[in-house]
Design an enzyme around this catalytic site. Structure first.
Site, PDB file in Angstrom:
ATOM      1  N   TYR A 159       0.834  -1.208   0.000  1.00  0.00           N
ATOM      2  CA  TYR A 159       0.000   0.000   0.000  1.00  0.00           C
ATOM      3  C   TYR A 159       0.868   1.257   0.000  1.00  0.00           C
ATOM      4  CZ  TYR A 159      -3.927   3.019   1.388  1.00  0.00           C
ATOM      5  OH  TYR A 159      -4.900   3.998   1.445  1.00  0.00           O
ATOM      6  N   LYS A 163       0.971   4.064  -2.961  1.00  0.00           N
ATOM      7  CA  LYS A 163       0.584   5.444  -2.685  1.00  0.00           C
ATOM      8  C   LYS A 163       1.746   6.417  -2.883  1.00  0.00           C
ATOM      9  CE  LYS A 163      -3.763   4.852  -1.730  1.00  0.00           C
ATOM     10  NZ  LYS A 163      -4.807   5.407  -2.633  1.00  0.00           N
TER      11      LYS A 163
END
Length: 248
Positions: A159, A163
């Site tokens: 993640y 991001k």
């Protein structure tokens, strides 16, 4: 007098907007006057409920299915919106998932699924809207990243990498598209009360947030509305706006 509907006559596509932060963004942009394309991958019923909520408030919206982690579906989604609305003025790349796990135990499919949706999906949709926005001589692209992409987080290597990649993509896209009248910015939420964060240790995390409370989806939606609005944010591009209560 301030224009209460600065996005009147605009069409906004919000990916992953059937729930959570995406839903709040869709409602906020509709309140600002935009016709909103509510995108969903699987939850047609939830997307229909968002459309109904917007229409109940006097706004304009319709839903379109599309898994933006798939290149062909992302292109079909953008083309479908263009065919129905005739133009796209705002793209909000919001769709995302988590597949948390420690790095040494993370399975390759869990790594790839997060990268495919949270990063590649942003690229596919951004690439698809650039030509129509160039023809229109303007547009607003807002990418939803995360403070995790700025500071990292144990158990979220996939993640965080995705991001952080969105931030790099945002800044590079902004440089390429600025001369065409297209701004590209990102919003980095902190801990926001949604289904995605419902299982986190809220008490422990509250101690890390200077404001002492969790954020709400509407807080993120307000930031997106600002960045999508002309002329308020017309001279802002390549930026990352943190909505995190002072966490980072």
């Amino acid at each position: 007098m301030t224009n209460s509907q600065p996005l009147r006559d605009c069409t906004a596509l919000v990916t992953g907007s059937s729930r959570g932060i995406g839903r709040a963004i869709a409602l906020e942009l509709a309140a600002a006057g935009a016709e909103v394309v509510v995108n969903y991958a699987r939850s047609a019923e939830a997307a229909a409920a968002v459309v109904a909520a917007i229409e109940h408030r006097g706004g304009r919206a319709y839903s379109l299915q599309g898994d933006v982690s798939q290149e062909a579906e992302a292109m079909a989604l953008v083309n479908g919106a263009l065919e129905r609305s005739g133009r796209l003025d705002v793209l909000v790349n919001n769709a995302g998932i988590t597949r948390d796990g420690l790095l040494m135990r993370m399975k390759t499919p869990d790594w790839q699924a997060v990268i495919d949706l949270n990063l590649s999906g942003v690229f596919y949709c951004t690439r698809a809207v650039t030509r129509p926005m160039v023809r229109q001589k303007g547009g607003r692209i807002v990418n939803i990243t995360s403070i995790v992409g700025l500071m990292g987080n144990a158990g979220q290597a996939n993640y965080a990498a995705a991001k952080a990649g969105v931030i790099g993509l945002t800044r590079s896209s902004a440089k390429e598209l600025a001369s065409r009248g297209i701004t590209v910015n990102a919003v980095a939420p902190g801990f926001i009360a949604t289904d995605m964060t419902k299982d986190l240790d809220k008490e422990a995390l509250l101690k890390m947030i200077p404001m002492g409370c969790w954020g709400q989806p509407e807080h993120v939606a307000g930031a997106v509305r600002f960045l999508a609005t002309d002329p308020a944010a017309a001279y802002i591009t390549g930026q990352v706006l943190q909505v995190d209560g002072g966490l980072h």
